[in-house]
Design a protein around this motif. Structure first.
Motif, PDB file in Angstrom:
ATOM      1  N   UNK A 100      40.922   3.804  41.341  1.00  0.00           N
ATOM      2  CA  UNK A 100      39.706   5.186  42.276  1.00  0.00           C
ATOM      3  C   UNK A 100      38.590   4.700  42.582  1.00  0.00           C
ATOM      4  N   UNK A 101      38.008   4.539  43.692  1.00  0.00           N
ATOM      5  CA  UNK A 101      37.324   3.269  44.866  1.00  0.00           C
ATOM      6  C   UNK A 101      36.111   4.392  44.512  1.00  0.00           C
ATOM      7  N   UNK A 102      34.520   4.126  44.090  1.00  0.00           N
ATOM      8  CA  UNK A 102      33.995   4.959  44.132  1.00  0.00           C
ATOM      9  C   UNK A 102      32.966   4.475  45.376  1.00  0.00           C
ATOM     10  N   UNK A 103      31.917   4.525  45.969  1.00  0.00           N
ATOM     11  CA  UNK A 103      30.653   4.102  46.411  1.00  0.00           C
ATOM     12  C   UNK A 103      29.988   4.181  45.827  1.00  0.00           C
ATOM     13  N   UNK A 104      29.051   2.969  45.878  1.00  0.00           N
ATOM     14  CA  UNK A 104      27.529   2.706  45.436  1.00  0.00           C
ATOM     15  C   UNK A 104      27.053   4.195  45.155  1.00  0.00           C
ATOM     16  N   UNK A 105      26.049   4.108  44.688  1.00  0.00           N
ATOM     17  CA  UNK A 105      24.793   5.013  44.322  1.00  0.00           C
ATOM     18  C   UNK A 105      25.387   6.549  45.169  1.00  0.00           C
ATOM     19  N   UNK A 106      26.566   7.254  43.971  1.00  0.00           N
ATOM     20  CA  UNK A 106      26.403   8.512  43.880  1.00  0.00           C
ATOM     21  C   UNK A 106      28.366   8.386  44.368  1.00  0.00           C
ATOM     22  N   UNK A 107      29.299   7.929  44.174  1.00  0.00           N
ATOM     23  CA  UNK A 107      30.319   7.389  44.656  1.00  0.00           C
ATOM     24  C   UNK A 107      30.763   8.600  43.739  1.00  0.00           C
ATOM     25  N   UNK A 108      31.682  10.127  44.284  1.00  0.00           N
ATOM     26  CA  UNK A 108      31.516  11.087  43.480  1.00  0.00           C
ATOM     27  C   UNK A 108      33.446  11.746  43.265  1.00  0.00           C
ATOM     28  N   UNK A 109      34.486  11.511  42.194  1.00  0.00           N
ATOM     29  CA  UNK A 109      35.656  12.164  42.343  1.00  0.00           C
ATOM     30  C   UNK A 109      35.016  13.584  41.924  1.00  0.00           C
ATOM     31  N   UNK A 110      35.224  14.515  43.290  1.00  0.00           N
ATOM     32  CA  UNK A 110      34.848  15.923  42.611  1.00  0.00           C
ATOM     33  C   UNK A 110      35.584  16.496  41.201  1.00  0.00           C
ATOM     34  N   UNK A 111      34.543  17.262  40.618  1.00  0.00           N
ATOM     35  CA  UNK A 111      35.383  18.396  39.477  1.00  0.00           C
ATOM     36  C   UNK A 111      36.889  18.863  40.439  1.00  0.00           C
ATOM     37  N   UNK A 112      38.151  18.715  39.483  1.00  0.00           N
ATOM     38  CA  UNK A 112      39.180  18.729  39.633  1.00  0.00           C
ATOM     39  C   UNK A 112      40.018  19.002  38.267  1.00  0.00           C
ATOM     40  N   UNK A 113      41.359  19.610  38.810  1.00  0.00           N
ATOM     41  CA  UNK A 113      42.351  19.393  37.365  1.00  0.00           C
ATOM     42  C   UNK A 113      43.982  19.678  37.711  1.00  0.00           C
ATOM     43  N   UNK A 114      44.496  18.240  37.059  1.00  0.00           N
ATOM     44  CA  UNK A 114      45.340  18.228  36.984  1.00  0.00           C
ATOM     45  C   UNK A 114      46.864  18.809  36.470  1.00  0.00           C
ATOM     46  N   UNK A 115      47.768  19.710  37.164  1.00  0.00           N
ATOM     47  CA  UNK A 115      47.750  20.489  35.925  1.00  0.00           C
ATOM     48  C   UNK A 115      49.521  20.330  35.291  1.00  0.00           C
ATOM     49  N   UNK A 116      49.846  19.275  35.454  1.00  0.00           N
ATOM     50  CA  UNK A 116      50.849  18.511  34.776  1.00  0.00           C
ATOM     51  C   UNK A 116      50.570  17.290  33.872  1.00  0.00           C
ATOM     52  N   UNK A 117      49.304  17.612  33.537  1.00  0.00           N
ATOM     53  CA  UNK A 117      49.419  15.684  33.150  1.00  0.00           C
ATOM     54  C   UNK A 117      47.526  15.683  32.542  1.00  0.00           C
ATOM     55  N   UNK A 118      47.858  14.429  31.368  1.00  0.00           N
ATOM     56  CA  UNK A 118      47.082  14.214  31.025  1.00  0.00           C
ATOM     57  C   UNK A 118      45.757  12.833  30.928  1.00  0.00           C
ATOM     58  N   UNK A 119      45.285  12.323  30.926  1.00  0.00           N
ATOM     59  CA  UNK A 119      45.173  11.555  31.579  1.00  0.00           C
ATOM     60  C   UNK A 119      44.478  10.264  31.429  1.00  0.00           C
ATOM     61  N   UNK A 120      43.742   9.167  31.339  1.00  0.00           N
ATOM     62  CA  UNK A 120      43.273   8.369  30.719  1.00  0.00           C
ATOM     63  C   UNK A 120      43.212   7.296  31.659  1.00  0.00           C
ATOM     64  N   UNK A 121      41.288   7.012  31.499  1.00  0.00           N
ATOM     65  CA  UNK A 121      40.579   6.438  32.656  1.00  0.00           C
ATOM     66  C   UNK A 121      39.811   5.305  32.378  1.00  0.00           C
ATOM     67  N   UNK A 122      40.265   3.779  32.872  1.00  0.00           N
ATOM     68  CA  UNK A 122      39.356   2.836  32.807  1.00  0.00           C
ATOM     69  C   UNK A 122      38.733   1.875  33.323  1.00  0.00           C
ATOM     70  N   UNK A 123      37.434   2.018  33.253  1.00  0.00           N
ATOM     71  CA  UNK A 123      36.625   1.681  33.899  1.00  0.00           C
ATOM     72  C   UNK A 123      36.868  -0.038  34.253  1.00  0.00           C
ATOM     73  N   UNK A 124      36.513  -0.615  35.501  1.00  0.00           N
ATOM     74  CA  UNK A 124      37.103  -1.770  35.736  1.00  0.00           C
ATOM     75  C   UNK A 124      35.182  -2.322  36.411  1.00  0.00           C
ATOM     76  N   UNK A 125      34.990  -1.476  37.364  1.00  0.00           N
ATOM     77  CA  UNK A 125      33.786  -1.697  37.602  1.00  0.00           C
ATOM     78  C   UNK A 125      32.819  -0.579  38.088  1.00  0.00           C
TER      79      UNK A 125
END
Length: 224
Positions: A100-125
């Motif tokens: 997942x790439x995010x723009x500077x100053x407010x890049x958003x992965x908007x509110x969403x749902x994964x109906x078939x999975x849990x998620x674990x997120x690792x921040x790199x930058x």
């Protein structure tokens, strides 16, 4: 007394085994309607399997996840999902991966749902403000993550990531389904095809109907 304990332990194990063996596998698409005539079937819950003797290394690999993606869109993010369609070898393994790439100053992965999975997120930058909302009563669980931090989003709950850094952000997400699915809340509400009746949304969100119609136009679900 010891024999009673042994009997209870065996009974518990039998119950657990019977429960586990009767548990249905998780669905890999939104629905799979039963059909009596298999010749008219067009889809299965998953993918058909390749002959194991014909598999090659490329069935289990993908290259290029290190390449930054374009975030020049309305929300300022870009998700590169590697599921069974990109890596055929994950079929039946219940795993997928995303950059997942995010723009500077407010890049958003908007509110969403994964109906078939849990998620674990690792921040790199970047620095990500992340969170998810519990089922009723709706409680927000959120935190600001820095590079190297990890956060978990439980299956089926609304969640988001928002880059508050002055620099671009990058994260890697792992999900426990070969086809986790995604439902973006705003798009699914105001951008359906055909659109939801504005009267329904106006009452549900306590909005003027013209506001709802404007949102539907913006998200592509206009009634006009």
């Amino acid at each position: 007394m010891q024999s009673v304990h042994i009997f209870l332990a065996l009974a518990l194990l039998a119950f657990i085994f019977s429960y586990a063996s009767a548990y249905d596998p998780s669905p890999l698409q939104d629905f799979c309607v039963a059909i009596n005539n298999p010749f008219n079937a067009v889809f299965v819950n998953g993918k058909f399997c390749k002959n194991p003797n014909l598999t090659v290394a490329n069935d289990f690999s993908f290259s290029g996840l290190n390449i930054p993606r374009n975030t020049g869109n309305q929300v300022g993010s870009n998700v590169t999902l590697l599921n069974v369609d990109q890596i055929p070898g994950v079929n039946t393994l219940a795993i997928s991966l995303a950059r997942i790439d995010y723009a500077a100053n407010g890049g958003l992965n908007p509110p969403h749902i994964h109906p078939r999975a849990s998620e674990i997120l690792l921040v790199l930058e970047g620095n990500l403000y992340v969170g998810f909302v519990t089922s009723n009563p709706n409680r927000l669980i959120s935190k600001v993550l820095n590079p190297g931090d990890v956060f978990v989003f439980p299956i089926g709950l609304i969640h988001f990531q928002f880059n508050i850094a002055k620099t671009n952000g990058v994260a890697i997400a792992s999900l426990n389904s070969q086809n986790p699915g995604v439902i973006t809340v705003a798009n699914a509400t105001f951008g359906t095809n055909p659109p939801i009746n504005p009267d329904v949304l106006a009452k549900a969100f306590q909005l003027d109907e013209k506001v709802v119609e404007n949102l539907q136009k913006k998200f592509g679900g206009s009634n006009n």
